[in-house]
Design an enzyme around this catalytic site. Structure first.
Site, PDB file in Angstrom:
ATOM      1  CG  HIS A 145       3.163  -1.533   5.837  1.00  0.00           C
ATOM      2  ND1 HIS A 145       1.830  -1.769   5.768  1.00  0.00           N
ATOM      3  CD2 HIS A 145       3.352  -0.214   5.367  1.00  0.00           C
ATOM      4  CE1 HIS A 145       1.448  -0.552   5.686  1.00  0.00           C
ATOM      5  NE2 HIS A 145       2.179   0.225   5.686  1.00  0.00           N
ATOM      6  CB  SER A 194      -2.887   3.900   3.228  1.00  0.00           C
ATOM      7  OG  SER A 194      -1.872   3.466   2.616  1.00  0.00           O
TER       8      SER A 194
HETATM    9  P1  5GP Z   1       0.948   2.939   4.963  1.00  0.00           P
HETATM   10  O1  5GP Z   1       0.498   4.419   4.622  1.00  0.00           O
HETATM   11  O2  5GP Z   1       0.050   1.857   5.053  1.00  0.00           O
HETATM   12  O3  5GP Z   1       1.671   3.116   6.215  1.00  0.00           O
HETATM   13  O4  5GP Z   1       2.345   2.529   3.806  1.00  0.00           O
HETATM   14  C1  5GP Z   1       1.662   2.064   2.978  1.00  0.00           C
HETATM   15  C2  5GP Z   1       2.578   2.260   1.690  1.00  0.00           C
HETATM   16  O5  5GP Z   1       2.506   1.486   0.528  1.00  0.00           O
HETATM   17  C3  5GP Z   1       2.705   3.715   1.218  1.00  0.00           C
HETATM   18  O6  5GP Z   1       3.855   4.329   1.310  1.00  0.00           O
HETATM   19  C4  5GP Z   1       2.357   3.619  -0.370  1.00  0.00           C
HETATM   20  O7  5GP Z   1       3.190   4.246  -1.109  1.00  0.00           O
HETATM   21  C5  5GP Z   1       2.805   2.200  -0.524  1.00  0.00           C
HETATM   22  N1  5GP Z   1       2.120   1.333  -1.631  1.00  0.00           N
HETATM   23  C6  5GP Z   1       0.683   1.567  -1.815  1.00  0.00           C
HETATM   24  N2  5GP Z   1       0.283   0.839  -2.865  1.00  0.00           N
HETATM   25  C7  5GP Z   1       1.559   0.149  -3.355  1.00  0.00           C
HETATM   26  C8  5GP Z   1       1.876  -0.792  -4.297  1.00  0.00           C
HETATM   27  O8  5GP Z   1       0.988  -1.202  -5.063  1.00  0.00           O
HETATM   28  N3  5GP Z   1       3.099  -0.914  -4.707  1.00  0.00           N
HETATM   29  C9  5GP Z   1       4.012  -0.521  -3.852  1.00  0.00           C
HETATM   30  N4  5GP Z   1       5.366  -0.925  -4.082  1.00  0.00           N
HETATM   31  N5  5GP Z   1       3.934   0.256  -2.941  1.00  0.00           N
HETATM   32  C10 5GP Z   1       2.500   0.583  -2.448  1.00  0.00           C
END
Ligand code: 5GP
Ligand code: ZN
Length: 115
Positions: free
Chosen positions: A101, A96
């Site tokens: 990351h 997302s």
């Molecule tokens: P993805 O879904 O892209 O693999 O992981 C993105 C992660 O970033 C998600 O687990 C979400 O909870 C985290 N995340 C999204 N926005 C923020 C933010 O503003 N601060 C922090 N600390 N984590 C975030």
């Protein structure tokens, strides 16, 4: 182009930072999926595994090395406890945020296969 994680690196957005050096930043996930849920990000903006280049091999390897070091500090870098390291690559896989990351998830028994 605005990027939430670049904003965290630049301190324009708050985050609970647990480790930083010249190459990476590590902070707590805002929506933790386990008692320990950290995100390890490169300071260089790379959108995801989709676009890593040969020049990025070092930083991607370094992200794993830092994950291992942090796990060691947390006492989970062993065969009894343990942790999961995850790159979600693309929307179907749950990506997302389009700044590379590595999730470090731990602190409970993790199911396999993941959902
Ligand atoms: P993805 O879904 O892209 O693999 O992981 C993105 C992660 O970033 C998600 O687990 C979400 O909870 C985290 N995340 C999204 N926005 C923020 C933010 O503003 N601060 C922090 N600390 N984590 C975030
Ligand atoms: Zn970014």
């Amino acid at each position: 182009m605005s990027c939430i994680f670049c904003e965290i690196i630049e301190r324009k957005r708050p985050a609970e930072i647990v480790y930083e050096d010249e190459k990476v930043l590590v902070f707590k996930d805002i929506n933790p999926q386990a008692p320990i849920h950290l995100l390890i990000i490169p300071k260089k903006h790379i959108t995801g595994i989709q676009e890593i280049k040969e020049d990025d091999i070092e930083i991607v390897g370094y992200m794993f090395f830092i994950a291992r070091k942090i796990a060691e500090d947390l006492g989970i870098n062993n065969y009894e406890k343990g942790y999961r390291l995850i790159f979600n690559v693309g929307k179907d896989a749950g990506q997302s945020i389009f700044h590379l990351h590595l999730h470090l998830i731990a602190g409970r028994k993790l199911n396999w296969p993941p959902g």
